[in-house]
Write an enzyme that holds these catalytic residues in place. Structure first.
Site, short mmCIF file in Angstrom:
data_model
loop_
_atom_site.label_atom_id
_atom_site.label_comp_id
_atom_site.label_asym_id
_atom_site.label_seq_id
_atom_site.Cartn_x
_atom_site.Cartn_y
_atom_site.Cartn_z
N GLU A 1 17.05 -3.29 11.21
CA GLU A 1 16.85 -4.47 12.05
C GLU A 1 16.60 -5.73 11.25
O GLU A 1 16.10 -6.72 11.79
CB GLU A 1 15.69 -4.22 13.02
CG GLU A 1 16.07 -3.38 14.22
CD GLU A 1 15.14 -3.61 15.40
OE1 GLU A 1 15.60 -4.15 16.40
OE2 GLU A 1 13.96 -3.23 15.29
N HIS B 1 7.90 -8.79 14.13
CA HIS B 1 8.61 -8.07 15.20
C HIS B 1 7.71 -6.92 15.63
O HIS B 1 7.29 -6.09 14.81
CB HIS B 1 9.95 -7.53 14.71
CG HIS B 1 10.64 -6.68 15.72
ND1 HIS B 1 10.94 -7.13 16.98
CD2 HIS B 1 11.06 -5.38 15.68
CE1 HIS B 1 11.53 -6.15 17.67
NE2 HIS B 1 11.60 -5.08 16.89
N HIS C 1 6.38 -4.00 18.90
CA HIS C 1 6.64 -3.23 20.11
C HIS C 1 5.33 -3.10 20.92
O HIS C 1 5.15 -2.12 21.64
CB HIS C 1 7.16 -1.84 19.77
CG HIS C 1 8.39 -1.84 18.92
ND1 HIS C 1 8.68 -0.82 18.05
CD2 HIS C 1 9.40 -2.74 18.80
CE1 HIS C 1 9.82 -1.08 17.42
NE2 HIS C 1 10.27 -2.24 17.85
N HIS D 1 12.15 -3.51 24.74
CA HIS D 1 12.06 -3.33 23.29
C HIS D 1 10.73 -3.83 22.74
O HIS D 1 10.01 -3.08 22.10
CB HIS D 1 13.24 -4.06 22.63
CG HIS D 1 13.35 -3.85 21.16
ND1 HIS D 1 14.50 -4.15 20.46
CD2 HIS D 1 12.48 -3.40 20.23
CE1 HIS D 1 14.33 -3.88 19.18
NE2 HIS D 1 13.10 -3.43 19.01
#
Length: 236
Positions: free
Chosen positions: A78, A97, A99, A167
């Protein structure tokens, strides 16, 4: 290794441990920082569980998300979300990033994440939702190409974070400290907002209040950073 690079590596190491401690990262998710001397490169953490001080845990990439080292093995699949955002936003020097579970409902419902209190003034810049299926068809939901990274960066636009349907979220900042601050407080806001909504008719920050609060926090970012380093990293 020069002083600036050493500082960035230290901040990335601290950021990973802080965000893991706060429940923003686990074995997944990642933190990156723009290269301090080469704006067309960035460093990405390889492994959230790596030992502190492991210089091999920081992968250097160009803005096309190609590893600088020709013998680099197993780059993050990613990485493209980082490269395309750095390419599109010269003001961004760090990316988280995540979750984080508290953010997921706001990416799959019509309820907008809004600044509930002064720590989250940055939410007033807008909280877009990136629906990967809308422009890219069926995928595994991950940002595994430049094209997908470009779509995400375009959706983020000038905001401080973008929610990713089904996501998680991607949070940006002018520094590692700011990106960490925003990731933590956006998650806390996401936890508190449903409670306020259940109580009825919450009063959110107006735009002027939010922007003034965000400007203030940028000038004192060292205070929460120092506290969080002591909380999660001083025993290392």
């Amino acid at each position: 290794m020069d002083t600036e690079t050493t500082r960035i590596f230290e901040e990335l190491c601290f950021a990973t441990r802080i965000l893991a401690g706060e429940g923003i990262l686990d074995g997944f998710g990642h933190v990156s920082a723009r290269h301090p001397r080469h704006g067309d490169r960035y460093y990405l953490v390889r492994d959230n569980a790596a030992e502190p001080g492991d210089a091999g845990n920081f992968m250097e990439l160009d803005l096309e998300s190609n590893p600088i080292a020709k013998d680099c093995a197993n780059p993050s699949i990613e990485r493209f979300l980082h490269g395309e955002i750095y390419k599109a936003r010269s003001d961004v020097n760090a990316i988280v990033h995540t979750h984080a579970p508290a953010l997921i409902p706001f990416g799959v419902s019509k309820t907008q994440l809004q600044p509930l209190y002064h720590m989250c003034g940055f939410l007033a810049y807008g909280v877009p939702v990136f629906d990967i299926r809308q422009d890219n068809g069926m995928t595994d939901m991950l940002i595994t190409s430049q094209e997908l990274g470009f779509s995400l960066a375009r959706c983020l636009d000038k905001s401080a974070l973008v929610l990713m349907r089904g996501h998680g979220a991607t949070v940006v900042g002018a520094s590692v400290k700011e990106a960490v601050f925003r990731a933590i407080y956006a998650t806390l806001n996401a936890q508190a907002q449903p409670v306020a909504m259940q109580l009825g008719n919450p009063t959110y920050l107006c735009a002027q209040e939010a922007f003034l609060a965000d400007d203030l926090h940028r000038s004192v970012m060292h205070r929460p950073w120092k506290f969080l380093v002591r909380k999660w990293c001083d025993n290392e």
